[in-house]
Motif scaffolding. Structure first.
Motif, PDB file in Angstrom:
ATOM      1  N   THR A 278      53.600  15.372   6.288  1.00  0.00           N
ATOM      2  CA  THR A 278      53.339  14.293   5.365  1.00  0.00           C
ATOM      3  C   THR A 278      54.162  14.760   4.038  1.00  0.00           C
ATOM      4  O   THR A 278      54.837  15.554   3.844  1.00  0.00           O
ATOM      5  N   LEU A 279      54.057  13.855   3.075  1.00  0.00           N
ATOM      6  CA  LEU A 279      54.954  13.606   1.945  1.00  0.00           C
ATOM      7  C   LEU A 279      54.578  14.811   1.053  1.00  0.00           C
ATOM      8  O   LEU A 279      55.279  15.353   0.541  1.00  0.00           O
ATOM      9  N   SER A 280      53.156  15.089   0.681  1.00  0.00           N
ATOM     10  CA  SER A 280      53.103  16.313   0.180  1.00  0.00           C
ATOM     11  C   SER A 280      53.300  17.615   0.554  1.00  0.00           C
ATOM     12  O   SER A 280      53.579  18.677  -0.213  1.00  0.00           O
TER      13      SER A 280
ATOM     14  N   ILE B 175      56.264  17.936   1.810  1.00  0.00           N
ATOM     15  CA  ILE B 175      57.588  18.151   1.711  1.00  0.00           C
ATOM     16  C   ILE B 175      57.939  18.453  -0.029  1.00  0.00           C
ATOM     17  O   ILE B 175      58.489  18.994  -0.254  1.00  0.00           O
TER      18      ILE B 175
ATOM     19  N   ARG C  59      59.298   3.603  -4.493  1.00  0.00           N
ATOM     20  CA  ARG C  59      59.032   4.773  -4.975  1.00  0.00           C
ATOM     21  C   ARG C  59      60.208   5.474  -4.477  1.00  0.00           C
ATOM     22  O   ARG C  59      60.191   5.645  -3.329  1.00  0.00           O
TER      23      ARG C  59
ATOM     24  N   ILE D 207      64.180  10.723  -1.517  1.00  0.00           N
ATOM     25  CA  ILE D 207      63.231  10.385  -0.295  1.00  0.00           C
ATOM     26  C   ILE D 207      62.552   8.975  -0.833  1.00  0.00           C
ATOM     27  O   ILE D 207      61.624   8.924  -1.707  1.00  0.00           O
ATOM     28  N   PRO D 208      62.888   7.839  -0.149  1.00  0.00           N
ATOM     29  CA  PRO D 208      62.273   6.736  -0.360  1.00  0.00           C
ATOM     30  C   PRO D 208      60.794   6.716   0.231  1.00  0.00           C
ATOM     31  O   PRO D 208      60.664   7.087   1.325  1.00  0.00           O
ATOM     32  N   VAL D 209      59.836   6.252  -0.770  1.00  0.00           N
ATOM     33  CA  VAL D 209      58.576   6.272   0.009  1.00  0.00           C
ATOM     34  C   VAL D 209      58.095   4.647  -0.450  1.00  0.00           C
ATOM     35  O   VAL D 209      58.133   4.055  -1.354  1.00  0.00           O
ATOM     36  N   LEU D 210      57.910   4.095   0.843  1.00  0.00           N
ATOM     37  CA  LEU D 210      57.360   2.643   0.866  1.00  0.00           C
ATOM     38  C   LEU D 210      55.986   2.459   1.059  1.00  0.00           C
ATOM     39  O   LEU D 210      55.249   3.241   1.035  1.00  0.00           O
TER      40      LEU D 210
ATOM     41  N   TRP E 163      68.535   2.496   3.016  1.00  0.00           N
ATOM     42  CA  TRP E 163      68.496   3.726   3.366  1.00  0.00           C
ATOM     43  C   TRP E 163      69.957   4.346   2.976  1.00  0.00           C
ATOM     44  O   TRP E 163      70.075   5.376   3.105  1.00  0.00           O
TER      45      TRP E 163
ATOM     46  N   THR F   8      69.998   7.082   0.247  1.00  0.00           N
ATOM     47  CA  THR F   8      69.677   8.511   0.624  1.00  0.00           C
ATOM     48  C   THR F   8      71.023   9.237   0.785  1.00  0.00           C
ATOM     49  O   THR F   8      71.106  10.531   0.775  1.00  0.00           O
TER      50      THR F   8
END
Lengths: 208, 386, 154
Positions: B7-9, B11, B43, B57-60, B356, B359
């Motif tokens: 999960t993102l958290s 990372i 984000r 890290i793109p968060v979509l 992308w 990145t």
């Protein structure tokens, strides 16, 4: 003496509301298509929103007092939106533009993420219908909000939920009529007569 | 057999390790979802070391409206109106992509008038889209005037398109089998007047922004994307052409009437932000040239080849058609099963694939460079998320 | 190059490819076990050179109990389009990642994982893409149920 002070206070209220209505600072918050029309109306030169004192678009919610919701709100955006709203100083006003923020619009059915109506997340003062609303319609919505603020209706009462007003352009209205109405509005509301405003106050009349 | 799903958290909160007291600490900065320079609700989680970006890290998903799920309940003519809201700056090209896929699947032929009007109006919108991009680029880099100039001229095209299509932004004009309405009688004279008006304005754009030293310094050799990476990361459109690949679907696989007009495809050499900048300026010139060639030669004919109420039965099979929008190639995948509702409808969004490369290109630079990179990628976030 | 010529070339690469009827562009089906090797050859052969992965998507066929994976490839040098299909079982939706061949596959596979729940072995960073990390279910599967979703009234 008490009568005197209350006289001053109500006048102050009037002046404050007048000042608030004519210096709305919107937050640059756009999620989709409506944001383009918001930019067209707020900053582009043809529909100049600075005539209404509402052109200072702030990128941070802490300097803004008007949240123009432009575009669909999805479940994942709901939480950040609530945080943005909470960060704005009181009094704060919310205009929701576009069909998506009113009801979900084209994304109402068979969508597993779209929030059907932004007023499920934050209190909304004015709904501006359209997909996306024209800049004129958004200006009409801002005019409606200004009228509400001046009459004290939209005064930010914490924890008090108001029913949103739908500010739709009247059907069959032509551009010339709208421009005339905007000009009249600007003329009538750009100045305030303090004495007159205070004496016309209903609360004052009941008291004396 | 099992896979670990992170999960993102996890990372963003790595386990603490005992470092030496002299080592620098990396930290995370959230750029977005509410940020004026990310053009919407993108984000970007930035892993920073001091002021240098170590990882992007793109968060979509902040505007994921589940268009592909909705398309499984709609038939071909209804899907068109959803595509307006995907990439709203090239709404007409999106309409065309779906219409082309449906027409190809059903074997419908359209007459030259329809194809000419489609080409003409899409080129007009390409200019409009690039005008907005140009204005917003200036705004992102701290120059407010370009915003006013770009939007002033954009309004002219908006008026022309509104007269014909009936809407300012979400047009829903190009339909499977033809067009929604015929051209407005004012269209041809107004487009001619616009070209006459806009050509000197384009030179004004160049003197205002392109020749500005600050802009050059902010864009040159920033965010260099090599040709190999551009292909590997699936970039298309001006982003790919800036890296030196002369790939334009209008030339490679001509659709509409692009095989009857003359235009050149600007190609960059370095692949930096500056190349992406001038390619879009040059594309505006080329688009004006295409419009000039076509505006006097609109053939006569019907504007709709199918009955508006006819059911669109998609035959069994898969169809993948591409269109060059202002941002790259938009692909529409339709899987038909013999019924009017497609079994699966998928959009290959140019923005999703262009995104992308950030990145790769932003690593090692500063946040101010990242703003320039994201701005020259010209992202429309509702198209990324769909 | 016509579709027939391209298909003949693909049969040289691997004799097990099957052409799918009524598709545009040319679509071939490959058994999932040979997919990675087949794709590697498509990318490296000088007369094909499919160096760009345009798109990757999945389809759900509940009645056949299968997922169908589709890769849209493009060869810039030879201007060729090709769709490669493969089928995997619905009970154990495992596939091999293509991210070593094309970096963009990483992100396209994350999208497919997010919406269909297909697990890519060897993927460097398999996470949800559009939905929150704690989302339950995979929404583009045909049997996805969500109390939040409204059905269109007739």
């Amino acid at each position: 003496m008490t009568g005197q002070s209350s006289y001053v206070l109500t006048s102050m209220d009037r002046i404050m509301n007048w000042a608030r209505a004519n210096s709305l600072w919107p937050l640059a918050f756009g999620t989709s298509c409506c944001a383009i029309e918001m930019m067209m109306s707020s900053m582009a030169s043809r529909h100049d929103l600075s005539r209404f004192g509402a052109e200072v678009v702030r990128p941070t919610p802490r300097q803004a007092d008007l949240l123009i919701l432009a575009g669909t709100i999805v479940k994942r955006m709901a939480k950040p939106l609530r945080v943005l709203y909470e960060q704005m100083p009181e009094p704060r006003y919310v205009i929701a533009t576009g069909a998506c923020t009113i009801s979900g619009g084209p994304f109402t059915y068979n969508s597993y993420t779209t929030v059907r109506g932004a007023d499920e997340i934050i209190p909304v003062d004015v709904f501006v219908p359209g997909c996306p609303p024209r800049p004129e319609a958004l200006i009409y919505g801002i005019m409606t909000l200004q009228k509400m603020i001046k009459t004290g209706e939209a005064y930010g009462q914490p924890y008090q939920r108001r029913r949103p007003i739908t500010a739709a352009l009247p059907p069959g209205m032509t551009q010339a009529q709208l421009q005339k109405e905007i000009a009249e509005f600007l003329e009538a509301h750009a100045t305030i007569d303090v004495d007159k405003a205070a004496h016309n106050n209903r609360w004052e009349k009941e008291r004396y | 057999m099992s896979l670990e799903i992170r999960t993102l958290s996890e990372i963003m909160n790595p386990p603490q390790t005992a470092d030496s007291p002299l080592s620098t600490q990396e930290y995370f900065v959230n750029m977005g979802p509410q940020h004026p320079a990310t053009h919407g609700v993108l984000r970007l989680v930035l892993k920073m070391d001091g002021e240098t970006i170590r990882e992007v890290i793109p968060v979509l998903g902040y505007i994921h409206r589940s268009i592909e799920k909705m398309a499984e309940y709609l038939h071909g003519r209804q899907i068109v109106h959803l595509t307006d809201r995907m990439d709203y700056l090239s709404a007409l090209a999106n309409n065309w992509a779906v219409s082309r896929a449906v027409e190809t699947a059903m074997g419908v032929q359209t007459n030259p008038r329809i194809e000419t009007i489609r080409t003409l109006i899409c080129e007009l919108q390409r200019v409009q889209s690039h005008q907005l991009w140009w204005g917003v680029l200036g705004l992102d880099l701290g120059a407010l005037t370009s915003f006013f100039y770009g939007f002033r001229d954009r309004e002219e095209i908006t008026d022309i398109l509104e007269e014909t299509t009936g809407a300012r932004l979400t047009m829903n004009y190009i339909q499977p089998g033809g067009l929604m309405f015929d051209l407005h009688p004012n269209f041809v004279p107004r487009v001619k007047a616009f070209i006459k008006y806009f050509r000197p304005k384009l030179d004004e754009y160049e003197t205002l922004l392109s020749e500005n030293v600050i802009l050059q310094e902010r864009l040159r050799n920033v965010g260099v994307l090599s040709a190999e990476d551009a292909i590997g990361y699936g970039a298309t459109g001006p982003v790919l052409r800036a890296s030196g690949i002369p790939l334009d679907l209008r030339k490679q696989q001509p659709y509409g009437v692009y095989d009857q007009v003359e235009f050149s495809v600007p190609v960059g050499t370095v692949g930096d932000c500056w190349d992406r900048y001038w390619i879009r300026i040059e594309e505006m010139r080329q688009s004006l040239g295409i419009i000039e060639q076509l505006i006097d030669n609109i053939p006569d004919g019907k504007f709709m080849e199918m009955k508006p109420a006819a059911k669109l039965k998609l035959p069994a099979g898969s169809f993948y058609l591409q269109i060059e929008t202002a941002r790259g190639s938009l692909g529409v995948f339709l899987q038909g099963t013999g019924e009017d509702i497609p079994h699966r409808c998928h959009f290959r969004s140019p923005n999703f694939n262009n995104l992308w490369s950030v990145t790769k290109t932003a690593v090692g630079g500063k946040i101010a460079d990242l703003v320039a990179i994201v701005s020259t990628l010209d992202l429309v976030i509702p198209d990324v998320d769909r | 190059m016509t579709d027939a010529e391209l298909f003949a070339k693909l049969q040289e690469v691997d004799a097990r490819v099957v052409q799918l009827p009524n598709c545009r562009p040319l679509a071939v089906e490959v058994p999932v076990g040979f997919l990675l090797a087949f794709m590697g050859k498509l990318k490296s052969r000088p007369d094909l050179r499919f160096i760009q992965l345009l798109d990757h998507l999945a389809m759900d066929w509940p009645e056949k109990n299968e997922f169908e994976l589709v890769y849209q490839l493009y060869s810039i040098e030879h201007d060729l389009l090709l769709a490669v299909h493969t089928r995997i079982s619905r009970e154990s939706p495992y596939a091999l990642t293509m991210s070593r061949l094309w970096p963009i596959a990483q992100y396209q596979e994350r999208e497919v994982f997010d919406l269909f729940g297909i697990l890519y072995e060897g993927h460097p960073d398999l996470r949800r893409l559009f939905l929150e990390d704690d989302w339950v279910g995979f929404p583009l599967r045909k049997d996805y149920k969500d109390y939040f979703m409204l059905e269109m009234p007739e």
